[in-house]
Design a protein around this motif. Structure first.
Motif, PDB file in Angstrom:
ATOM      1  N   ALA A  72       0.847  -1.193   0.000  1.00  0.00           N
ATOM      2  CA  ALA A  72       0.000   0.000   0.000  1.00  0.00           C
ATOM      3  C   ALA A  72       0.880   1.239   0.000  1.00  0.00           C
ATOM      4  O   ALA A  72       2.056   1.181   0.362  1.00  0.00           O
ATOM      5  CB  ALA A  72      -0.925  -0.010   1.207  1.00  0.00           C
ATOM      6  N   ILE A  73       0.271   2.353  -0.408  1.00  0.00           N
ATOM      7  CA  ILE A  73       0.988   3.629  -0.458  1.00  0.00           C
ATOM      8  C   ILE A  73       0.157   4.687   0.251  1.00  0.00           C
ATOM      9  O   ILE A  73      -1.054   4.785   0.049  1.00  0.00           O
ATOM     10  CB  ILE A  73       1.269   4.045  -1.915  1.00  0.00           C
ATOM     11  N   LEU A  74       0.835   5.475   1.076  1.00  0.00           N
ATOM     12  CA  LEU A  74       0.227   6.614   1.752  1.00  0.00           C
ATOM     13  C   LEU A  74       0.714   7.876   1.047  1.00  0.00           C
ATOM     14  O   LEU A  74       1.863   8.284   1.231  1.00  0.00           O
ATOM     15  CB  LEU A  74       0.610   6.626   3.232  1.00  0.00           C
ATOM     16  N   PRO A  75      -0.127   8.505   0.213  1.00  0.00           N
ATOM     17  CA  PRO A  75       0.305   9.705  -0.496  1.00  0.00           C
ATOM     18  C   PRO A  75       0.266  10.938   0.409  1.00  0.00           C
ATOM     19  O   PRO A  75      -0.489  10.999   1.373  1.00  0.00           O
ATOM     20  CB  PRO A  75      -0.714   9.834  -1.631  1.00  0.00           C
ATOM     21  N   GLY A  76       1.116  11.920   0.081  1.00  0.00           N
ATOM     22  CA  GLY A  76       1.109  13.175   0.808  1.00  0.00           C
ATOM     23  C   GLY A  76       1.905  13.175   2.094  1.00  0.00           C
ATOM     24  O   GLY A  76       1.813  14.111   2.873  1.00  0.00           O
ATOM     25  N   TYR A  77       2.697  12.127   2.306  1.00  0.00           N
ATOM     26  CA  TYR A  77       3.535  12.028   3.502  1.00  0.00           C
ATOM     27  C   TYR A  77       4.906  11.485   3.117  1.00  0.00           C
ATOM     28  O   TYR A  77       5.051  10.837   2.088  1.00  0.00           O
ATOM     29  CB  TYR A  77       2.910  11.083   4.543  1.00  0.00           C
ATOM     30  N   LEU A 123      -6.250   8.677   4.285  1.00  0.00           N
ATOM     31  CA  LEU A 123      -6.597   8.051   3.014  1.00  0.00           C
ATOM     32  C   LEU A 123      -5.363   7.486   2.332  1.00  0.00           C
ATOM     33  O   LEU A 123      -4.357   8.189   2.168  1.00  0.00           O
ATOM     34  CB  LEU A 123      -7.264   9.057   2.075  1.00  0.00           C
ATOM     35  N   LEU A 124      -5.447   6.237   1.918  1.00  0.00           N
ATOM     36  CA  LEU A 124      -4.365   5.608   1.160  1.00  0.00           C
ATOM     37  C   LEU A 124      -4.560   5.906  -0.324  1.00  0.00           C
ATOM     38  O   LEU A 124      -5.575   6.475  -0.728  1.00  0.00           O
ATOM     39  CB  LEU A 124      -4.357   4.099   1.414  1.00  0.00           C
ATOM     40  N   ALA A 125      -3.597   5.502  -1.133  1.00  0.00           N
ATOM     41  CA  ALA A 125      -3.642   5.752  -2.571  1.00  0.00           C
ATOM     42  C   ALA A 125      -4.852   5.090  -3.225  1.00  0.00           C
ATOM     43  O   ALA A 125      -5.315   5.542  -4.273  1.00  0.00           O
ATOM     44  CB  ALA A 125      -2.349   5.277  -3.230  1.00  0.00           C
ATOM     45  N   ASP A 126      -5.394   4.037  -2.608  1.00  0.00           N
ATOM     46  CA  ASP A 126      -6.579   3.376  -3.167  1.00  0.00           C
ATOM     47  C   ASP A 126      -7.860   4.154  -2.884  1.00  0.00           C
ATOM     48  O   ASP A 126      -8.949   3.739  -3.282  1.00  0.00           O
ATOM     49  CB  ASP A 126      -6.699   1.934  -2.664  1.00  0.00           C
ATOM     50  N   GLY A 127      -7.744   5.307  -2.174  1.00  0.00           N
ATOM     51  CA  GLY A 127      -8.895   6.148  -1.886  1.00  0.00           C
ATOM     52  C   GLY A 127      -9.664   5.749  -0.640  1.00  0.00           C
ATOM     53  O   GLY A 127     -10.636   6.401  -0.273  1.00  0.00           O
ATOM     54  N   GLU A 128      -9.257   4.675   0.016  1.00  0.00           N
ATOM     55  CA  GLU A 128      -9.931   4.193   1.216  1.00  0.00           C
ATOM     56  C   GLU A 128      -9.138   4.578   2.462  1.00  0.00           C
ATOM     57  O   GLU A 128      -7.909   4.630   2.430  1.00  0.00           O
ATOM     58  CB  GLU A 128     -10.083   2.664   1.154  1.00  0.00           C
ATOM     59  N   PRO A 129      -9.834   4.822   3.579  1.00  0.00           N
ATOM     60  CA  PRO A 129      -9.125   5.172   4.816  1.00  0.00           C
ATOM     61  C   PRO A 129      -8.504   3.948   5.483  1.00  0.00           C
ATOM     62  O   PRO A 129      -8.955   2.819   5.301  1.00  0.00           O
ATOM     63  CB  PRO A 129     -10.235   5.763   5.699  1.00  0.00           C
TER      64      PRO A 129
END
Length: 137
Positions: A72-77, A123-129
């Protein structure tokens, strides 16, 4: 005589490590969550991990199974040591865990929720929290 002390030390070190892991992860004595923490909702929880919890043997020790994590990817961090910091141009790679309420409570214990870390929904890159542990100030 010195060999005996060396052997005693080498045999005692694993016992000391096992005792430390029991005290911090499993015993009722090593951690008391702050009273202000909200209760954990029943059901499945998504948890994004980016540090030590990426390692299957550690997850097994903490909550009894390695699970079936997904990349998974956490965008913006961006990652800074044991924490993540807001950075709109960066992203953090990690794993997405799916855990039940009791397992989430064990992860909270490991992370010392309310003492060392806070658990926030991002929110992860998949749009889900997913829950993400962030260091407290």
């Amino acid at each position: 005589m010195p060999l005996r002390y060396l052997l005693t030390g080498l045999l005692g070190l694993p016992l000391l490590a096992a005792g430390y892991l029991w005290w911090t992860l499993l015993s009722p004595f090593g951690y008391s969550p702050p009273e202000a923490l909200p209760p954990i909702a029943e059901g499945e929880h998504r948890v994004f991990v980016y540090g030590t919890l990426r390692h299957a043997p550690l997850r097994w020790v903490i909550y009894g199974r390695a699970g079936d994590p997904q990349p998974a990817i956490l965008p913006g961090y961006r990652r800074e040591g044991l924490d993540i910091t807001r950075d709109i141009d960066a992203s953090v790679e990690g794993l997405l865990l799916r855990v039940e309420a009791e397992e989430l409570a064990r992860l909270d214990r490991y992370e010392r929720l309310g003492i060392r870390y806070e658990r926030v929904a991002l929110l992860l890159a998949d749009g889900e929290p997913a829950w993400v542990y962030r260091r407290l100030e």
